[in-house]
Design a protein around this motif. Structure first.
Motif, mmCIF file in Angstrom:
data_model
loop_
_atom_site.group_PDB
_atom_site.id
_atom_site.type_symbol
_atom_site.label_atom_id
_atom_site.label_comp_id
_atom_site.label_asym_id
_atom_site.label_seq_id
_atom_site.Cartn_x
_atom_site.Cartn_y
_atom_site.Cartn_z
ATOM 1 N N THR A 203 0.833 -1.314 -0.206
ATOM 2 C CA THR A 203 0.151 -0.100 0.038
ATOM 3 C C THR A 203 0.824 1.278 0.136
ATOM 4 O O THR A 203 1.939 1.357 0.580
ATOM 5 C CB THR A 203 -0.946 0.045 1.309
ATOM 6 O OG1 THR A 203 -1.905 -1.189 1.134
ATOM 7 C CG2 THR A 203 -1.781 1.371 1.264
ATOM 8 N N VAL A 204 0.452 2.357 -0.617
ATOM 9 C CA VAL A 204 1.204 3.365 -0.739
ATOM 10 C C VAL A 204 0.129 4.481 0.021
ATOM 11 O O VAL A 204 -0.679 4.645 -0.081
ATOM 12 C CB VAL A 204 1.158 4.055 -2.130
ATOM 13 C CG1 VAL A 204 1.858 5.555 -2.195
ATOM 14 C CG2 VAL A 204 2.198 3.227 -3.026
ATOM 15 N N HIS A 205 0.746 5.171 1.140
ATOM 16 C CA HIS A 205 0.277 5.813 1.824
ATOM 17 C C HIS A 205 0.564 7.303 1.659
ATOM 18 O O HIS A 205 1.675 7.871 2.011
ATOM 19 C CB HIS A 205 0.399 5.675 3.510
ATOM 20 C CG HIS A 205 -0.081 4.205 3.982
ATOM 21 N ND1 HIS A 205 -1.331 3.956 4.292
ATOM 22 C CD2 HIS A 205 0.607 3.503 4.388
ATOM 23 C CE1 HIS A 205 -1.664 2.894 4.481
ATOM 24 N NE2 HIS A 205 -0.447 2.199 4.607
ATOM 25 N N VAL A 206 -0.444 8.196 1.382
ATOM 26 C CA VAL A 206 -0.315 9.716 1.023
ATOM 27 C C VAL A 206 -0.787 10.504 2.177
ATOM 28 O O VAL A 206 -1.883 10.247 2.410
ATOM 29 C CB VAL A 206 -0.808 10.046 -0.198
ATOM 30 C CG1 VAL A 206 -0.450 11.642 -0.571
ATOM 31 C CG2 VAL A 206 -0.369 9.300 -1.710
ATOM 32 N N ALA A 207 0.207 11.249 2.909
ATOM 33 C CA ALA A 207 -0.375 12.033 3.966
ATOM 34 C C ALA A 207 0.236 13.519 3.671
ATOM 35 O O ALA A 207 1.313 13.859 3.632
ATOM 36 C CB ALA A 207 0.391 11.496 5.122
ATOM 37 N N VAL A 208 -0.857 14.411 4.008
ATOM 38 C CA VAL A 208 -0.695 15.819 3.552
ATOM 39 C C VAL A 208 -1.351 16.486 4.738
ATOM 40 O O VAL A 208 -2.561 17.095 4.675
ATOM 41 C CB VAL A 208 -1.091 16.209 1.980
ATOM 42 C CG1 VAL A 208 -0.761 17.764 2.149
ATOM 43 C CG2 VAL A 208 -0.681 15.447 1.080
ATOM 44 N N VAL A 209 -0.568 17.105 5.627
ATOM 45 C CA VAL A 209 -0.760 18.127 6.454
ATOM 46 C C VAL A 209 0.322 18.998 6.626
ATOM 47 O O VAL A 209 1.571 18.677 7.161
ATOM 48 C CB VAL A 209 -1.356 17.585 7.901
ATOM 49 C CG1 VAL A 209 -1.392 18.891 9.017
ATOM 50 C CG2 VAL A 209 -2.242 16.496 7.860
ATOM 51 N N ASP A 210 0.222 20.061 5.974
ATOM 52 C CA ASP A 210 1.483 20.900 5.387
ATOM 53 C C ASP A 210 1.475 22.243 5.543
ATOM 54 O O ASP A 210 1.369 22.936 4.528
ATOM 55 C CB ASP A 210 1.723 20.153 3.904
ATOM 56 C CG ASP A 210 3.103 20.258 3.190
ATOM 57 O OD1 ASP A 210 3.792 20.807 4.060
ATOM 58 O OD2 ASP A 210 3.121 20.612 2.129
ATOM 59 N N PRO A 211 1.914 22.515 6.743
ATOM 60 C CA PRO A 211 1.839 24.280 6.921
ATOM 61 C C PRO A 211 3.000 24.714 6.147
ATOM 62 O O PRO A 211 2.776 25.872 5.714
ATOM 63 C CB PRO A 211 2.072 24.245 8.629
ATOM 64 C CG PRO A 211 1.288 22.948 9.063
ATOM 65 C CD PRO A 211 1.913 21.933 8.091
ATOM 66 N N GLY A 212 3.677 24.068 5.861
ATOM 67 C CA GLY A 212 5.077 24.594 5.192
ATOM 68 C C GLY A 212 5.086 24.308 3.515
ATOM 69 O O GLY A 212 6.246 24.505 3.029
ATOM 70 N N VAL A 213 3.914 24.138 3.000
ATOM 71 C CA VAL A 213 3.864 23.998 1.568
ATOM 72 C C VAL A 213 4.357 25.329 0.875
ATOM 73 O O VAL A 213 3.899 26.315 1.274
ATOM 74 C CB VAL A 213 2.369 23.797 1.167
ATOM 75 C CG1 VAL A 213 1.368 24.687 1.429
ATOM 76 C CG2 VAL A 213 2.317 23.033 -0.450
#
Length: 272
Positions: A65-75
């Protein structure tokens, strides 16, 4: 051949089209992919909350499985975009500590900085790397892109980790803290069942009580239904961590608990 599985964990919510755009990028490249939502209602920019939520679900998926996680204040800043491979999974996330709890359970084998624009969606938005980098790389990965083409190797010791609260051992007591409040108001702590069993043996439940900041002492029960209606209780939750709950109520409100609230587990005295 099993269809590839790609999971998404974000703080994007469901009102806007952000999650849908990520899915569109993935399915445009890999129409047969199974795209699974873990959660999208992480509090905006709350990396610690996202880290806990990701870990409570990601480890139950099948290998590959590929887990994509995006909580990204520094984008859009100089923070790295990462691929981290473990024995069973590939994690794609910003290098901001979001993978902290998951990698405690699934130790990283190698990591790379996502720098190869060949596998990005173009033009890359400075405000939406979830769509243009992480989702795109996830799709290319399951299509067979070699690891070496993702970008340069990153030393594992350089990965950003959140400061994990440590369980403190005192005389006949363990002290930890609340690390997460779920939507029911239950307060999950950093004290694991394994830690309690190591301290007091397999019969630890009948030997201890849980002490809260307001002075209350709670027994440890087997399930929510073992408590009295509206009364607080302690139990081991489905993540194998000590949790403070109120049967058909909210522990966060009734007991004024929040992340960081201290919780003490101590041996009962003969009179208790």
């Amino acid at each position: 051949m099993r269809m590839p599985i790609i999971t998404l964990t974000t703080d994007f919510g469901e009102r806007d089209g952000f999650v849908g755009a990520m899915k569109g990028v993935i399915l445009s490249l890999v129409p047969e992919a199974q795209v699974v939502d873990i959660a999208h209602d992480i509090e905006p920019q709350n990396i610690a909350q996202g880290a806990v939520v990701l870990a409570t679900a990601a480890l139950f998926f099948p290998p590959g499985t590929v887990h994509v996680a995006v909580v990204d204040p520094g984008v859009g800043s100089a923070r790295r975009a990462l691929a981290v491979q473990t024995e069973r999974y590939l994690f794609l996330a910003p290098d901001n500590g979001l993978l902290t709890y998951a990698l405690e359970e699934e130790p990283p084998l190698r990591a790379a900085a996502l720098t190869n624009p060949r596998y990005f969606r173009h033009p890359v938005s400075a405000t939406f790397h979830g769509r243009d980098i992480f989702a795109a790389v996830a799709a290319h990965w399951v299509r067979g892109v070699p690891w070496e083409e993702l970008g340069p190797e990153v030393p594992l010791e350089s990965l950003v980790r959140l400061p994990l609260p440590q369980v403190q051992r005192h005389l006949e007591a363990l002290e930890g803290e609340v690390i997460y409040l779920d939507r029911f108001g239950n307060a999950m702590t950093n004290i694991t069942a394994r830690c309690l069993e190591r301290e007091w043996g397999q019969e630890w439940r009948r030997l201890v009580q849980v002490c809260l900041p307001d002075g209350r002492s709670l027994p440890v029960v087997g399930s929510y239904s073992d408590g009295a209606l509206g009364e607080p209780l302690a139990l081991i939750n489905s993540a194998d961590r000590l949790e403070i709950a109120v049967r058909q109520g909210r522990a966060d409100i009734l007991l004024s608990l929040q992340p960081g609230s201290r919780v003490r587990v101590q041996k009962r005295t003969p009179s208790q």
